[in-house]
Enzyme design. Structure first.
Site, short mmCIF file in Angstrom:
data_model
loop_
_atom_site.label_atom_id
_atom_site.label_comp_id
_atom_site.label_asym_id
_atom_site.label_seq_id
_atom_site.Cartn_x
_atom_site.Cartn_y
_atom_site.Cartn_z
CD GLU A 66 -3.08 -0.91 2.14
OE1 GLU A 66 -4.25 -1.40 1.76
OE2 GLU A 66 -2.69 -0.51 3.42
CD GLU A 100 -4.63 -5.71 2.26
OE1 GLU A 100 -5.31 -5.01 2.85
OE2 GLU A 100 -3.23 -5.85 2.52
#
Length: 654
Positions: free
Chosen positions: A198, A274
């Site tokens: 991320e 995710e």
């Protein structure tokens, strides 16, 4: 009972399980291995055959190794074909230059057998996606970074800064060759490796850093697909277009994220790296849940798109010891939010490995949507937990007794944070508590003690061994003295004159931030935490690090006998659990205690706090031994007289 059409189809398809089907590996490697995971077309192929990745996250270090096989088989039995795991740098290199991959003798030794986990996944017929970082977030302490990095003044994590990259290169040089051995094209389970994590959310985007990580991975033998994952709103900020494959993270509205992703890399497959079936908890919050109906709708939106998907988490597990992370806002520590020990995540498989209705939904939908039939095992039978007998407290050590057992004593004329202490081969103190003591003080009545700045993270004040600061009575107390939200904390020490008094300041690392302001994660007294007695600054300190390492805790002696009136304030309380050969899992019910940590046979199980939502601590049966087992509790404020057990996890709303 009238069955729904989808249920009838599901049952019919399950009936075909008796047909002769290949295993997953037989299907994809039966004719030999010539290529790995490919994204050179609008769908994934593995070794030249179409594949949709149906993954589930399970972190090896959050699950007792003795339970790895059980959890992995349950994952495969749900119809998933891939297990995803992050790596945690701080458990593999707990001290500067000292590595542990399963035989290093650290307290986490049993959990860090990376090769053992990868072998188990392969033998349970699962593919593997690994996310080695170096930053991996995961609600784990400091996002996986080891705290000793903070000792380097110039170092800045998640950038191409030279000192940081020197340590990344050494870490990768130790861990990546292990992963390389287990790559799919080498006959192993690993089909893809993530670069950073991320990174699009990072406050300082450094593309040179990302390219350096790619180069390090390739030079250490990684040949499988390299990818990044971010929220769709990050665009290409966290990746290298044309170099790294992009995946996306979200909890709902799959179509919007996938449309954005398709625009960023047209002609490529789409994948949710995710997808959140639940969420994690912070202390003092309510327990997070996601309804079955919302989960089914969101998951089916992904499957029907169609897209590949990894459930984060499929099995959350536990933030053992002091390894829970935290969220934090910009700048100071005022917006600190520590994560609970339980990482149950309201996931399809509970912290203790139980099936949930979400598990059944996954199993049903994958039979309907997965066009490739391979042999899937039956879900393993659950092993019953037991409620062990209630225990009485049979030993007590005061804070004075505890520091008297300290094998590390530091004298200083300035405030030193945990990380700056000259201990652990000059790696400093990573976790636990730190005691700052100053003796020989003359304290007049109604004198005030002031600590400037924001505490990192909680503080207890004792005068002559007596707790002066207040016990935790509700989550509202986080706004008062003793906690991180208050700036320039002040407390009145005494109502009478004291001579030759001893002041103890006990500070807790409640978890370094894994997301948000990643850079300044020192704990204890910092440079901006000056301590004043009235207008006089205190500066001569005796420091006692309280790390509660197993070798230290197991050797504690001279336990005091206890009466029915247990003392208040920080102290250790011991009970003895005697078990036979049946070491089954259980939960320790800490709802009658106030706040602290529980240690079983020297291993720090985790934290507890009556404010919730977590009220129990998961105690796996393999952590117990035949005969006597020591249950040691470090209570901050108000102990209970007993230690109780439960067969199930208990969550409460504050």
């Amino acid at each position: 009972m009238k069955l729904s059409y989808s249920t009838i189809i599901f049952q019919c398809l399950l009936a075909c399980a008796s047909c002769a089907l290949p295993t997953l590996y037989e299907y994809y490697t039966g004719d030999g291995i010539s290529s790995g995971l490919s994204v050179d077309q609008p769908y994934f192929t593995l070794n030249g055959k179409n594949i949709t990745i149906y993954g589930g996250a399970m972190h090896y270090f959050r699950v007792p190794p003795q339970h790895w096989r059980d959890r992995l088989r349950k994952l495969r039995a749900a119809g998933l074909n891939t297990v995803e795991t992050i790596l945690a740098w701080n458990i593999h290199e707990p001290r500067n230059g000292y590595f542990d991959f399963g035989s290093g003798g650290t307290d986490m030794e049993a959990f860090v057998d990376l090769e053992g986990f990868l072998t188990a996944a392969l033998e349970e017929d699962l593919l593997v996606i690994v996310r080695p970082g170096p930053y991996t977030c995961g609600e784990w302490e400091w996002g996986g970074f080891p705290s000793w990095l903070l000792r380097e003044d110039t170092l800045k994590v998640r950038t191409s800064e030279q000192t940081y990259m020197k340590y990344v290169e050494r870490y990768f040089g130790n861990v990546l060759p292990i992963l390389a051995k287990y790559q799919f094209t080498n006959g192993g389970p690993i089909i893809a490796v993530q670069v950073e994590n991320e990174y699009g959310y990072n406050s300082d985007i450094d593309k040179v850093y990302l390219q350096s990580l790619v180069d390090l991975m390739k030079s250490n033998g990684i040949v499988e697909l390299l990818f990044t994952s971010d929220g769709a709103s990050s665009g290409t900020a966290g990746t290298l277009p044309g170099v790294l494959f992009q995946t996306v993270n979200f909890g709902s509205d799959a179509a919007t994220s996938f449309h954005i992703l398709e625009g960023l890399q047209p002609g490529k497959p789409v994948m949710a790296m995710e997808f959140y079936p639940g969420w994690f908890d912070h202390w003092s919050e309510g327990h997070h849940t996601l309804s079955d109906s919302d989960f089914r709708a969101n998951y089916e939106d992904i499957l029907g798109y169609p897209a590949s998907v990894n459930l984060y988490m499929f099995h959350g597990g536990t933030n053992w010891g002091f390894f829970n992370g935290a969220n934090i806002g910009p700048g100071d520590n005022s917006q600190f939010q520590p994560t609970t020990t339980s990482y149950d995540y309201n996931a399809p498989l509970t912290e203790a490995g139980d099936y949930t209705s979400k598990y059944d939904i996954i199993r049903e939908l994958l039979v309907l949507y997965n066009p490739i039939e391979t042999l899937v095992p039956d879900p393993p039978e659950l092993v019953e937990r037991q409620e062990y007998p209630t225990l009485s407290i049979d030993g007590y050590l005061s804070l004075e007794n505890i520091v008297a057992n300290s094998h590390e004593i530091i004298l200083t004329t300035s405030t030193l944070s945990m990380e700056q202490l000259p201990i652990n081969d000059d790696s400093g103190q990573s976790y636990g508590y730190i005691v700052y003591r100053e003796g020989g003080l003359n304290i007049s009545a109604y004198s005030n003690l002031t600590i400037t700045g924001h505490i990192r993270d909680t503080v207890m004040i004792l005068i002559n061994g007596v707790l002066i600061s207040s016990s935790l009575s509700s989550s509202d107390d986080f706004n008062n003295f003793g906690y991180w939200r208050l700036e320039n904390s002040t407390i009145t020490l005494t109502t009478e004159d004291l001579t030759d008094a001893t002041l103890d300041i006990v500070i807790e690392n409640f978890g370094r931030a894994n997301f948000g302001n990643m850079y300044h994660q020192f704990k204890g007294l910092m440079e901006d935490n000056r301590v004043f007695l009235n207008d006089e600054e205190l500066w001569f300190w005796v420091i006692y690090p309280l790390e509660f390492q197993s070798s230290w805790t197991k050797n504690l002696t001279d336990w005091n006998s206890v009466s029915s009136d247990l003392p208040k304030g920080p102290g250790l309380y011991k009970a003895t659990l005697t078990v036979d050969d049946d070491h089954t899992d259980t939960f320790i019910d800490m709802s009658e205690w106030n706040r602290g940590v529980v240690i079983v046979n020297g291993f720090v199980l985790g934290r507890y706090a009556f404010i919730g939502p977590q009220q129990t601590l998961y105690l796996p049966g393999p952590f117990l031994q035949t005969g006597d087992n020591d249950i040691v509790i470090f209570e901050h404020f108000e102990p209970a007289s007993e230690v109780k057990f439960s067969t199930d996890a208990i969550f409460s709303n504050p």
